[in-house]
Design an enzyme around this catalytic site. Structure first.
Site, short mmCIF file in Angstrom:
data_model
loop_
_atom_site.label_atom_id
_atom_site.label_comp_id
_atom_site.label_asym_id
_atom_site.label_seq_id
_atom_site.Cartn_x
_atom_site.Cartn_y
_atom_site.Cartn_z
CG PHE A 135 -1.98 1.00 1.28
CD1 PHE A 135 -2.53 1.13 0.24
CD2 PHE A 135 -1.63 2.07 2.22
CE1 PHE A 135 -3.41 2.26 0.33
CE2 PHE A 135 -2.61 3.23 1.57
CZ PHE A 135 -3.33 3.51 0.98
CG ASP A 220 5.97 3.36 2.31
OD1 ASP A 220 6.02 4.53 2.96
OD2 ASP A 220 4.38 3.77 1.24
CE LYS A 249 -0.73 6.18 7.65
NZ LYS A 249 -0.42 4.90 6.39
#
Ligand SMILES: *Cc1c(COP(=O)(O)O)cnc(C)c1O
Length: 390
Positions: A135, A220, A249
């Site tokens: 993702f 990532d 995040k």
């Protein structure tokens, strides 16, 4: 109309929500509009890394908001410069580029990889390999990068140039790399994909192979970065050095930030007007991120993340109905024997535990500052909820 009614009338229905309106919080505890208390082991999907309303973080962003809240990127910004220096020093990287989200950080990495290859090899060497079940975000390009068919729908035409391979199959990867390949992009632990931890050996072989071919390695770290796995970055657990690292995040501690960081070989690839965003490097956001980094990038703090993770895993494994636990640091996926994770998560919320799912697993991304009593309470609620479901 109350909060829920207004939401349903006026906000586009892009998320299924739990039936709770959160109002306030402190540390790992949140309260809803009715004053009901919850232990939060989701931290806004790994965003509130220091929990709700950490005193030092609140002071840092409040002070900055009262000093200068925004300036355009045409001016130098102390908070952004300090954050960039901190990140590069801690990760032994050369330069960063600021944005506002994980997807944007990945877009930036994709642009840098393609421009590096364009400058050196011309325009046809532009393909990027990503992993099935990954993702990487919700923009049209990062949807393309996401290796899951369900995301490749509706929004045609998608950005071209992505190839997908299975994780942990080095031969498949080697076969997929051609003279058109400029980069490989992956998560060390596939978060949304179900807390799938990549094999160390696989990743090491992948990096070695890519280095030999001048294929850039992009990691990532949007979900796994900033202490989540017990190291500042998850790739440190694997003993590799990526060319590009993206994070978002947990870095801002609750304010939107995305960063793409690169090594020495890439530091001058981007030139004026090749990339940018109005809100990137915002001083208030960077002040918060500086506070988060000053707290998390500390050996004792990270050791405590590992200890809490181990403690939590041991307790979770003893629960009747738990089949397996996948974990690194405080990034935890819980496989259930028979129960439906989504149903159990919703019932946990009713029982006072904010927990999320990933594929068919329960997923915990507690604030890194959660204490042992709160972990006990979280485990008790999961145990109780599974029992009630029998
Ligand atoms: C959440 C996530 C993203 C997307 O980040 P946004 O801030 O939602 O754009 C990208 N990659 C990974 C691994 C993520 O977990």
């Amino acid at each position: 109309m109350n909060t829920k009614e207004k939401d349903q009338k006026y906000i586009m229905h892009t998320y299924g929500r739990y039936d709770v309106a959160l109002k306030s919080g402190k540390g790992a505890v949140a309260y809803d509009e009715n004053g009901k208390k919850y232990i939060d082991v989701s931290s806004g999907i790994g965003v509130n890394s220091l929990g709700y309303c950490n005193d030092g973080w609140v002071a840092a962003i409040s002070k900055q908001a009262g000093t200068i809240q925004h300036m355009s990127n045409y001016f130098y910004c102390e908070q952004a410069s300090n954050l960039a220096e901190k990140l590069c020093t801690l990760a032994d990287m050369a330069k960063v580029c600021f944005g506002n989200s994980g997807a944007e950080a990945n877009e930036c990495a994709i642009k840098i990889a393609r421009k590096y290859s364009f400058d050196k090899y011309g325009k046809d060497r532009n393909r990027i390999i990503t992993l099935n079940n990954s993702f990487h975000g919700r923009t049209v390009t990062t949807l393309s990068a996401t290796g899951q068919e369900v995301f490749h729908n509706y929004f045609f035409p998608f950005t071209q140039g992505f190839d997908y391979v299975d994780a942990n199959d080095i031969q498949q990867l080697k076969n997929a790399v051609t003279d058109k390949t400029c980069a490989v992009l992956f998560e060390v632990i596939q978060g949304e994909g179900g807390v799938n931890i990549l094999d160390k050996d696989y990743v090491q072989q992948l990096v070695k192979f890519c280095n030999e071919k001048d294929v850039l390695v992009i990691v990532d770290e949007v979900q796994t970065g900033i202490g989540r796995t017990g190291k500042l970055f998850a790739y440190e657990n694997l003993g590799i050095k990526p060319d590009l690292v993206t994070m978002a995040k947990g870095l801002g501690g609750g304010l939107p930030i995305g960063v793409c960081m690169c090594g020495d070989n890439l530091k001058d690839v981007m030139s004026p007007s090749t990339h940018g965003t109005t809100f990137g490097a915002n001083p208030v956001v960077c002040a918060g991120a500086n506070y988060v980094l000053d707290t998390v990038a500390n050996a004792d703090f990270l050791e405590e993340v590992n200890k809490k993770g181990k403690y939590l895993e041991t307790k979770l494994r003893k629960i009747d109905g738990v089949k397996n636990v996948r974990r690194m640091g405080l990034m935890v996926g819980i496989e259930l024997e028979n129960d439906d994770a989504h149903q159990i998560a919703a019932k946990c919320v009713e029982n006072g535990l904010l927990i999320i799912t990933a594929k068919d697993l329960l997923r915990m991304l507690p604030p890194l500052v959660i204490n042992y009593d709160e972990l006990d309470e979280a485990v008790n609620i999961i145990e109780k909820t599974l029992k009630e479901n029998r």
